[in-house]
Design a protein around this motif. Structure first.
Motif, PDB file in Angstrom:
ATOM      1  N   ALA A  78      19.737  11.269  12.698  1.00  0.00           N
ATOM      2  CA  ALA A  78      19.053   9.977  12.653  1.00  0.00           C
ATOM      3  C   ALA A  78      20.016   8.889  12.184  1.00  0.00           C
ATOM      4  O   ALA A  78      20.030   7.775  12.725  1.00  0.00           O
ATOM      5  CB  ALA A  78      17.840  10.055  11.732  1.00  0.00           C
ATOM      6  N   LYS A  79      20.815   9.187  11.185  1.00  0.00           N
ATOM      7  CA  LYS A  79      21.794   8.210  10.694  1.00  0.00           C
ATOM      8  C   LYS A  79      22.777   7.820  11.793  1.00  0.00           C
ATOM      9  O   LYS A  79      23.117   6.640  11.947  1.00  0.00           O
ATOM     10  CB  LYS A  79      22.562   8.786   9.503  1.00  0.00           C
ATOM     11  N   ALA A  80      23.239   8.807  12.538  1.00  0.00           N
ATOM     12  CA  ALA A  80      24.229   8.552  13.586  1.00  0.00           C
ATOM     13  C   ALA A  80      23.642   7.685  14.691  1.00  0.00           C
ATOM     14  O   ALA A  80      24.284   6.742  15.173  1.00  0.00           O
ATOM     15  CB  ALA A  80      24.745   9.869  14.150  1.00  0.00           C
ATOM     16  N   LEU A  81      22.407   8.012  15.111  1.00  0.00           N
ATOM     17  CA  LEU A  81      21.767   7.218  16.158  1.00  0.00           C
ATOM     18  C   LEU A  81      21.524   5.797  15.684  1.00  0.00           C
ATOM     19  O   LEU A  81      21.787   4.832  16.426  1.00  0.00           O
ATOM     20  CB  LEU A  81      20.440   7.865  16.575  1.00  0.00           C
ATOM     21  N   TYR A  82      21.061   5.645  14.460  1.00  0.00           N
ATOM     22  CA  TYR A  82      20.781   4.309  13.937  1.00  0.00           C
ATOM     23  C   TYR A  82      22.076   3.499  13.803  1.00  0.00           C
ATOM     24  O   TYR A  82      22.114   2.312  14.140  1.00  0.00           O
ATOM     25  CB  TYR A  82      20.089   4.410  12.581  1.00  0.00           C
ATOM     26  N   MET A  97      28.349  10.075  18.331  1.00  0.00           N
ATOM     27  CA  MET A  97      27.742   9.125  17.395  1.00  0.00           C
ATOM     28  C   MET A  97      28.007   9.547  15.953  1.00  0.00           C
ATOM     29  O   MET A  97      28.283   8.700  15.085  1.00  0.00           O
ATOM     30  CB  MET A  97      26.239   9.028  17.634  1.00  0.00           C
ATOM     31  N   LYS A  98      27.934  10.850  15.690  1.00  0.00           N
ATOM     32  CA  LYS A  98      28.179  11.339  14.324  1.00  0.00           C
ATOM     33  C   LYS A  98      29.644  11.159  13.936  1.00  0.00           C
ATOM     34  O   LYS A  98      29.949  10.840  12.785  1.00  0.00           O
ATOM     35  CB  LYS A  98      27.750  12.802  14.213  1.00  0.00           C
ATOM     36  N   ARG A 126      33.613   7.831  10.761  1.00  0.00           N
ATOM     37  CA  ARG A 126      34.714   6.866  10.668  1.00  0.00           C
ATOM     38  C   ARG A 126      34.269   5.603   9.933  1.00  0.00           C
ATOM     39  O   ARG A 126      35.042   5.022   9.158  1.00  0.00           O
ATOM     40  CB  ARG A 126      35.238   6.525  12.067  1.00  0.00           C
ATOM     41  N   VAL A 127      33.031   5.174  10.186  1.00  0.00           N
ATOM     42  CA  VAL A 127      32.501   4.002   9.487  1.00  0.00           C
ATOM     43  C   VAL A 127      32.457   4.256   7.981  1.00  0.00           C
ATOM     44  O   VAL A 127      32.857   3.407   7.178  1.00  0.00           O
ATOM     45  CB  VAL A 127      31.098   3.640  10.018  1.00  0.00           C
TER      46      VAL A 127
END
Length: 564
Positions: free
Chosen positions: A220-224, A535-536, A541-542
């Protein structure tokens, strides 16, 4: 009887099974399930046929869409109505109190019977308003150069009031402003045109966006993170499918050669005794995810007591009777039944929680498969269509209960929460939602919805804004020109998209426009989405960059202190 898989509904059923949110949805409209496991209540004869091959989807050229660069130049001008051009029954009057200038115009009964002219200094966006009064509720429309800009309704209180339309693109030069009034009882006092800087000031910057659920899973974090990273640059395309099918999404593919990035399903059947349709829709969601798409869900929640209808006009379920000061979000049903027996909570309250538990079990199937879900419950609350829209206080209580119970009790940490009550006073707050949205229906023209987007940004600038439903798909050129970079746009299905025979319907959106919408450099379709694993990696990296930036900032602060 074991059910392996439901067939997609016949296209003839599509319009009946999926209607707009403001329209009626009845369980009896949904046909009985058709099974593909060979089971049947009656003996049938097997006939072998050879199906004609499906035609290949079109391969369309990708259009390069660039927006116009317009600068803002301050301008405002007011013209008294009585100084405009009067024809027909329109005439000057001065009996009604509160007018400005020498009087006002009365007796307008058709477009063109009264108009004023403005000389505009340059191509840009303008706000157009008129001051008018009438003695009864009166629906009218403002026009520019004979083209309708927007309809509006005078309250009919007898006093002059200002109504108008914002952010209308008008070119440099002379323009005529008039009004359509079907009832000649409305009086017009003056008209004002003002240059608007709303669009030039638009910003889509989100300061380190994070999911409201602190225990959100990595998927969910990655998609958001991905959705926030493309916000203001791209527009993700979503499609609402008929329950238990991918009919509309497949029609989009056949028409445009591209698949929607997001498929929205509906959990309307989750609380039915026979949940075959709901289970089938979950299977469709899993399939869509396996193809590389994003899963979304809404819930036309049938009233928790009778399970009859989600519409307020069709049930006497009273949400306010369920509201309690007891903290019930983390209690078991057994403990809640004890509270009910003690008279501390109502039967309505208990049944609400029972339904939340039921729908949570359905959503948990997707979590176990590692599928994040864009979750839009309790939609369009403030318009009063649904039983959860009785009043803002009860609605907020229900949202908080659902949010806490699903995230903390059921540990559904794969949800991205979308609020769409569509009224600022009904907002649940930044701590309990991740995106804000609105539904746009019955547009006079396929505009961008820019004023709705600005309205949402004024509610919260910390959340991406989405157009969760629409009948007329906005044109891509209007969105780019007006900087209406919605996070995603959800096209409603059924007869808003397809004919009874399953072919593409152009009643609301033309085939040319939908093909351009799906084939350009701005919108994102399924084939343009990165994989969830990618995405993950991007999210990692972010986080590493944020960690490095924080360390560098702390080091700089220490060095500054040493220097001092």
């Amino acid at each position: 009887m074991h059910i392996k898989k439901l067939l997609c509904l016949f296209t003839a059923f599509a319009a009946a099974c999926l209607t707009a949110c403001g329209s009626e949805i009845k369980s009896e409209d949904i046909p009985s399930p058709l099974y593909t496991d060979g089971s049947s209540q009656t003996q049938t004869t097997t006939v072998t046929t050879t199906a004609a091959p499906e035609p290949a989807p079109p391969r369309l050229q990708q259009a390069e869409i660039t927006g116009s660069q317009l600068s803002y130049t301050p301008f405002t001008q007011t013209i008294e109505a009585e100084s405009g051009k009067l024809t027909g029954d329109a005439k000057k009057a001065s009996q009604r109190e509160g007018f400005s200038g020498d009087g006002y115009v009365t007796g307008i009964s058709a477009q063109g019977q009264w108009l004023v002219e403005f000389d505009l200094p340059q191509d840009q966006y303008y706000n157009v308003s008129v001051a008018g009064a009438c003695d009864s509720k009166n629906k009218n429309a403002i026009t520019a150069d004979g083209k309708r800009l927007s309809s509006f309704t005078f309250t009919g209180n007898g006093h002059f009031e200002i109504i108008g339309v914002k952010n209308i693109y008008l070119e440099k030069g002379r323009h005529t402003i008039s009004i359509e009034i079907p009832d000649p009882s409305a009086d017009i006092d003056y008209c004002t045109v003002t240059a608007s800087e709303d669009i030039s000031k638009l910003s889509f910057a989100l300061d380190k966006p994070e999911l409201s659920d602190k225990n959100a899973d990595e998927n969910a974090k990655a998609l958001y993170n991905y959705m926030c990273s493309v916000y203001g640059k791209n527009i993700i395309l979503a499609q609402h499918d008929t329950i238990g099918t991918m009919n509309e999404s497949q029609l989009i593919y056949k028409t445009t050669g591209k698949r929607p990035a997001i498929r929205f399903g509906d959990l309307i059947n989750a609380t039915d005794e026979n949940t075959a349709y709901c289970d089938s829709d979950i299977e469709c969601a899993e399939k869509f995810s396996s193809l590389g798409g994003i899963v979304g869900y809404m819930w036309h929640w049938k009233d928790p007591v009778n399970n009859k209808s989600c519409y307020a006009s069709e049930t006497d379920f009273d949400l306010s009777k369920a509201v309690t000061k007891e903290d019930i979000s983390l209690l078991s049903l057994e403990d809640m039944e004890k509270l009910k027996n003690q008279g501390k909570i109502s039967g309505e309250c208990l049944e609400i929680v029972r339904d939340i538990d039921t729908v949570s079990q359905k959503l948990s199937k997707l979590q176990r498969k590692g599928i994040p879900v864009i979750w839009r419950p309790l939609h369009e609350a403030s318009n009063g269509y649904f039983w959860w829209g009785k009043d803002a206080g009860s609605y907020k209580w229900l949202w908080q209960l659902m949010y806490k119970r699903q995230t903390a009790y059921h540990k559904l940490n794969n949800l991205i929460w979308v609020w769409s009550a569509q009224n600022a006073s009904w907002y649940v707050g930044d701590s309990m939602c991740d995106m804000i949205s609105c539904d746009i229906y019955k547009n006079d023209s396929p505009g961008s919805g820019i004023n709705n987007l600005i309205f949402l940004q004024n509610i919260s600038r910390k959340k991406p804004a989405a157009m969760t439903e629409c009948d007329v798909m906005p044109t891509i050129r209007s969105m780019v020109n007006e900087k209406a970079y919605w996070s995603f746009i959800g096209q409603w299905g059924g007869n808003y998209l397809m004919k009874q025979d399953g072919s593409f319907s152009q009643e609301f959106t033309s085939q040319k426009d939908i093909q351009l919408m799906y084939n350009n450099n701005v919108t994102l379709t399924m084939d343009k989405l990165p994989s969830l694993s990618q995405m993950k990696q991007d999210l990692a990296r972010v986080k590493e960059k944020e960690k490095a930036d924080k360390a560098a900032e702390e080091k700089s602060e220490k060095e500054s202190k040493k220097t001092e």
